[in-house]
Design a protein around this motif. Structure first.
Motif, PDB file in Angstrom:
ATOM      1  N   UNK A 111      -3.167 -11.480 -96.327  1.00 53.09           N
ATOM      2  CA  UNK A 111      -3.568 -10.076 -96.222  1.00 53.09           C
ATOM      3  C   UNK A 111      -4.337  -9.853 -94.921  1.00 53.09           C
ATOM      4  N   UNK A 112      -5.212 -10.778 -94.589  1.00 52.50           N
ATOM      5  CA  UNK A 112      -5.994 -10.679 -93.348  1.00 52.50           C
ATOM      6  C   UNK A 112      -5.070 -10.761 -92.125  1.00 52.50           C
ATOM      7  N   UNK A 113      -4.034 -11.624 -92.196  1.00 51.62           N
ATOM      8  CA  UNK A 113      -3.155 -11.836 -91.043  1.00 51.62           C
ATOM      9  C   UNK A 113      -2.242 -10.653 -90.782  1.00 51.62           C
ATOM     10  N   UNK A 114      -1.819  -9.945 -91.832  1.00 49.11           N
ATOM     11  CA  UNK A 114      -0.889  -8.835 -91.613  1.00 49.11           C
ATOM     12  C   UNK A 114      -1.596  -7.604 -91.056  1.00 49.11           C
ATOM     13  N   UNK A 115      -2.901  -7.635 -91.031  1.00 49.40           N
ATOM     14  CA  UNK A 115      -3.663  -6.562 -90.405  1.00 49.40           C
ATOM     15  C   UNK A 115      -3.378  -6.613 -88.908  1.00 49.40           C
ATOM     16  N   UNK A 116      -2.930  -5.554 -88.350  1.00 54.30           N
ATOM     17  CA  UNK A 116      -2.490  -5.529 -86.960  1.00 54.30           C
ATOM     18  C   UNK A 116      -3.601  -5.624 -85.933  1.00 54.30           C
ATOM     19  N   UNK A 117      -4.852  -5.730 -86.345  1.00 59.82           N
ATOM     20  CA  UNK A 117      -5.962  -5.728 -85.389  1.00 59.82           C
ATOM     21  C   UNK A 117      -6.446  -7.126 -85.035  1.00 59.82           C
ATOM     22  N   UNK A 118      -5.820  -8.157 -85.526  1.00 60.69           N
ATOM     23  CA  UNK A 118      -6.276  -9.532 -85.271  1.00 60.69           C
ATOM     24  C   UNK A 118      -5.792 -10.025 -83.909  1.00 60.69           C
ATOM     25  N   UNK A 119      -6.669 -10.677 -83.150  1.00 56.73           N
ATOM     26  CA  UNK A 119      -6.227 -11.292 -81.897  1.00 56.73           C
ATOM     27  C   UNK A 119      -5.407 -12.552 -82.203  1.00 56.73           C
ATOM     28  N   UNK A 120      -4.727 -13.069 -81.206  1.00 57.36           N
ATOM     29  CA  UNK A 120      -3.870 -14.253 -81.381  1.00 57.36           C
ATOM     30  C   UNK A 120      -4.663 -15.464 -81.851  1.00 57.36           C
ATOM     31  N   UNK A 121      -5.887 -15.615 -81.392  1.00 56.28           N
ATOM     32  CA  UNK A 121      -6.714 -16.752 -81.814  1.00 56.28           C
ATOM     33  C   UNK A 121      -6.988 -16.707 -83.310  1.00 56.28           C
ATOM     34  N   UNK A 122      -7.232 -15.529 -83.854  1.00 58.35           N
ATOM     35  CA  UNK A 122      -7.469 -15.387 -85.295  1.00 58.35           C
ATOM     36  C   UNK A 122      -6.204 -15.719 -86.066  1.00 58.35           C
ATOM     37  N   UNK A 123      -5.053 -15.277 -85.562  1.00 52.48           N
ATOM     38  CA  UNK A 123      -3.778 -15.589 -86.230  1.00 52.48           C
ATOM     39  C   UNK A 123      -3.497 -17.086 -86.192  1.00 52.48           C
TER      40      UNK A 123
END
Length: 186
Positions: free
Chosen positions: A97-109
């Motif tokens: 759920x956290x990953x599909x949020x479009x506001x995450x930077x690449x490092x968070x993904x």
């Protein structure tokens, strides 16, 4: 007609009575010393058949009790493992759920991806859990690990149950398969 009782006849009868009492006393002493009424089949042939039947029933009851204890331990362990699978799956759901949020930077993904890979490894490890050196999620094939880390999503586990008998006419399947816990393979 009158019968004459001689001293020899009286002695003979007295000796028979003493011998009879001695044999009876020997039998009673044998019962007291061994603590068992039936020491040999000739003591009471009918009693021996009952005794053998009761011993057989007691042996069955002991086995049923062992089955119940083993089944309970198996089920408690399986419940613990399934609880861990549930907790890990919830964490994986939170990460997705956290990953599909479009506001995450690449490092968070990347961090989410790394943690999801670790969760996958943990789930495979839990899928291969053992209780008393038997794999709990592989049906009757308890000597074989149900999952390989690289093939786990496509592997099918054995679906046959392990059944324990608790009384005559009462038995219970005590295991769950990998498909029951992790779902059907893709």
């Amino acid at each position: 007609m009158a019968l004459r009782v001689t001293p020899g006849m009286m002695n003979l009868q007295m000796m028979r009575n003493i011998n009879t009492n001695l044999v009876r006393m020997d039998g009673n002493m044998n019962v007291l010393s061994t603590g068992m009424k039936l020491n040999k089949p000739s003591d009471d042939p009918v009693g021996i058949t009952y005794s053998l039947r009761y011993r057989s029933e007691l042996s069955f009851n002991d086995q049923y009790q062992k089955n119940a204890d083993t089944a309970l331990s198996w089920l408690e362990y399986t419940d613990t493992v399934i609880g861990q699978v549930n907790e890990i799956s919830q964490r994986a759901n939170e990460l997705i759920v956290q990953a599909v949020n479009g506001t995450n930077p690449q490092e968070a993904l990347n961090a989410v991806n790394t943690e999801l890979n670790q969760i996958y490894e943990q789930l495979v490890s839990l899928g291969n859990s053992k209780f008393n050196d038997k794999h709990i999620f592989n049906g009757q094939l308890t000597d074989q690990a149900p999952y390989d880390e690289t093939l786990a999503p496509t592997q099918v586990t054995d679906t046959h149950g392990i059944t324990y008998k608790f009384t005559e006419g009462a038995s219970l399947t005590i295991n769950v398969t990998g498909q029951d816990v992790f779902g059907e393979p893709t």
